[in-house]
Design an enzyme around this catalytic site. Structure first.
Site, short mmCIF file in Angstrom:
data_model
loop_
_atom_site.label_atom_id
_atom_site.label_comp_id
_atom_site.label_asym_id
_atom_site.label_seq_id
_atom_site.Cartn_x
_atom_site.Cartn_y
_atom_site.Cartn_z
N ASP A 295 1.07 -1.48 -0.37
CA ASP A 295 0.04 0.40 -0.10
C ASP A 295 0.79 1.40 0.22
O ASP A 295 1.98 1.26 0.11
CB ASP A 295 -0.74 0.09 1.45
CG ASP A 295 -1.74 1.41 1.60
OD1 ASP A 295 -2.35 1.67 0.61
OD2 ASP A 295 -1.61 1.86 2.47
N GLU B 90 0.80 -0.33 -4.92
CA GLU B 90 0.46 0.65 -5.44
C GLU B 90 0.59 1.94 -5.58
O GLU B 90 0.84 2.60 -4.18
CB GLU B 90 -1.12 0.42 -4.03
CG GLU B 90 -2.18 1.20 -4.48
CD GLU B 90 -2.70 2.47 -3.64
OE1 GLU B 90 -2.58 3.33 -3.61
OE2 GLU B 90 -1.29 2.44 -1.87
#
EC number: 2.4.1.18
Length: 628
Positions: free
Chosen positions: A303, A356
């Protein structure tokens, strides 16, 4: 945009055996006569153990004499299921009660003590584990279903389901819809449920909201036995400042930076890991390897990589410090990410690490030894933003914004991309994907089917957030389950059937997955008149060629001539406007015959009928002649 070379000292330190497997030494480990506890607190004056096994009365740990900052204690009466914490006395004499950073289970909320827990489990996924390297290779179909476990489904009275129970339901759902993988939003223990797991409090413990570690293993095991891979969403970019967790663990900034211009994230009100500290890097890399080893996860989605790469990410002037060259690149984070990917792929060459990352940083999914970050794949945030911005526009305005929907082809093969329509696109007032489509009710459903058709035909692997597969109408919220009753309505059921058929086509047709990361797999097809609201492109693989045509307006198009690489029969294999999906039933009666009528660079062409707001896909009947 490359980091300075590693020093000889760094190379020597990272050659130390076992430093990426700290979970084997630190934390609470069963012995023949009790439990051994080990914790890293180098700046503590004293460390004691308190727990349910000693009436929460402090028992002193012994500081190791090697100067490493590790403290250890063996407790005969401590065993499986017991709760405990470390009571740390800092250099000023303050007492801090801390959860174990390496605990494998945490007390159910609202408690936050660590729990001694065995990770023994009898896995039955041998067949999957033996074949997963082939099944999820870069040239294979990958379609990921992203899930938030607390709000996917719940009991009739609104309570959470158990991991194991969710696993059986997910397996049935994903098999019916044809998804190859499930991505779990972060399941590491997090003190605040509303963070969706992105504020991790205990990095080695699955959240006890949904059951035990063995229950989570059963979820993964069940999915594997049904041929479905599992992606673990991991947060190594920041952590919460809760007093019981990592923040100022021994009274000092141990895991974070002391200076808030390096150690505090203003956007998320959280702390940033000190990637320049080897013990912190070891903690994080050990953590990823732990989840892959003990829980058999098949991929890791990292993330907020952009926030790690840039020192000035989401900061104003004066809120950040430049690097030694005066720039905004966080070279320590770059080195950490490269080391993370090297370690994971060395230990598990059959898994994926997915970034990401939302900027134009060069080489995110390129090998670290070539100067890249070493990830296997990267979310295509540019495609997502441009596509959703375009699809939200009123139909009459779309002809003036063709660049938005076409621009992704310019960089489609710069990285190994995953096309993601994730949870971030259906929260904070954005509305559901269905709700963001313009027009009347029928047009909104047609527009959603069009969006999915375009996405599944576009190069790149696929990810869709839960609820999108049946046209969830309400914006997602973590405090309620999805509106499953909508499946009873024909238009919603039609969306689900369309997604299932797209996933089937993705598996069945090599042209839709074999060259996802190879420019040979995509080519624009010329259309007579070159309408800005019609997309026509080819997807190729050795031996197969597909034509995808998207009509981006609610007006049908009759007799549009499209250039093709070969004459002969082109069979219509997908049409999002078919009545079975809730469409109007306009199409090409099973296919078209292409003639030797050149158009632009193509030697043949055919006349097509395009339904309103629809994606139509045709497959050539003479594959061998179409090899590039």
């Amino acid at each position: 945009m490359f980091p300075p070379p590693a020093t000889t000292l760094q190379a020597a330190l990272y050659a130390l055996p076992g430093h990426y497997r700290r979970f084997e030494q630190l934390g609470a480990h069963a012995t023949d006569g009790g439990t051994r506890f080990t914790v890293w607190a180098p700046n503590a004056r004293r460390v004691s153990l308190i727990g349910s096994f000693n009436g929460w009365k402090p028992q002193a740990l012994e500081c190791m004499a090697d100067g490493s900052g590790y403290w250890t204690l063996h407790v005969a009466q401590a065993g499986h299921g017991d709760l405990y914490k470390y009571r740390i006395e800092d250099a000023q004499g303050n007492l801090l009660d801390k959860a174990d950073p390496y605990a494998t289970r945490s007390e159910p909320p609202p408690g936050n003590a660590s729990q001694i827990w065995s990770l023994q489990y009898a896995w039955r996924d041998d067949a999957w584990m033996a074949a997963r390297g082939r099944r999820q290779a870069m040239d294979q179909p990958i379609s990921i279903y992203e899930v938030h476990l607390g709000s996917w489904q719940r009991t009739d009275d609104g309570q959470f389901l158990n991991y194991a129970e969710i696993g059986h339901r997910l397996a049935a759902h994903c098999q019916a819809l044809g998804f190859t993988h499930v991505e779990l939003m972060p399941v590491a223990e997090h003190p605040f449920y509303g963070s969706w797991g992105y504020q991790t409090g205990s990095y080695f413990a699955p959240t006890s909201r949904y059951g035990t570690p063995q229950d989570l293993m059963a979820l993964v095991d069940t999915l594997h036995q049904h041929g479905i891979g599992v992606v673990f969403d991991w947060v190594g970019s920041h952590f919460p400042a809760d007093a019981h967790a990592l923040a100022r663990f021994d009274g000092t900034a141990l895991y974070e930076h002391e200076d808030p211009r390096r150690g505090f994230h203003p956007q998320w009100n959280s702390l940033i890991f000190n990637y320049g500290r080897f013990e912190v890097r070891d903690f994080l890399i050990s953590n990823v390897l732990f989840w892959l080893e003990h829980y058999h996860f098949d991929a890791v989605r990292v993330d907020a990589v952009s926030s790690m790469l840039y020192l000035d990410f989401s900061r104003e002037a004066g809120q950040w410090l430049p690097n030694q060259d005066g720039g905004n690149q966080n070279w320590e984070a770059v080195g950490f990410l490269q080391d993370l990917n090297r370690a994971v792929y060395a230990a598990y060459p059959d898994v994926h690490v997915i970034a990401e990352e939302s900027t134009a940083w060069e080489g995110v999914s390129r090998p670290a030894h070539h100067g890249g970050l070493g990830f296997g794949m990267k979310w295509n945030m540019g495609w997502m933003n441009d596509t959703l911005r375009y699809m939200q526009r009123p139909h009459a305005y779309r002809r003036w914004h063709a660049g938005d929907i076409r621009f992704s082809s310019v960089y489609a093969f710069d990285e190994n991309f995953v096309l993601a329509l994730s949870h971030d696109e259906v929260v904070y007032g954005k509305g559901s994907l269905l709700d963001r489509q313009p027009g009347d009710r029928w047009q909104r459903f047609a527009g959603l089917r069009l969006l999915y058709g375009y996405m599944w035909m576009h190069p790149g692997k696929k990810l869709l957030f839960m609820g999108g597969e049946f046209g969830q109408e309400r914006e997602w919220h973590h405090e309620r389950a999805l509106d499953w009753q909508l499946w009873q309505e024909p238009l919603h059921a039609g969306v689900a059937r369309w997604v299932a058929d797209l996933n089937h086509a993705l598996r069945e047709h090599p042209a839709l997955h074999l060259w996802d990361f190879d420019a040979r797999g995509f080519e624009w097809a010329p259309a007579e008149g070159e309408s800005p609201v019609v997309l026509a492109f080819l997807r190729r693989s050795p031996g197969e060629c597909l034509l995808a045509v998207c009509n981006l307006t609610p007006e049908p198009v009759a007799a549009l001539r499209v250039g093709l690489p070969a004459s002969g029969r082109w069979h219509e294999i997908l049409n999002s406007d078919a009545a079975v999906y809730g469409g109007s039933g306009i199409g090409n009666l099973g296919g078209v015959d292409a003639q030797n009528h050149p158009l632009a660079q193509m030697p043949a062409s055919a006349l097509l009928t395009l339904p309103p707001l629809a994606t139509v896909v045709l497959r050539h009947g003479g594959e061998p002649s179409l090899q590039p």
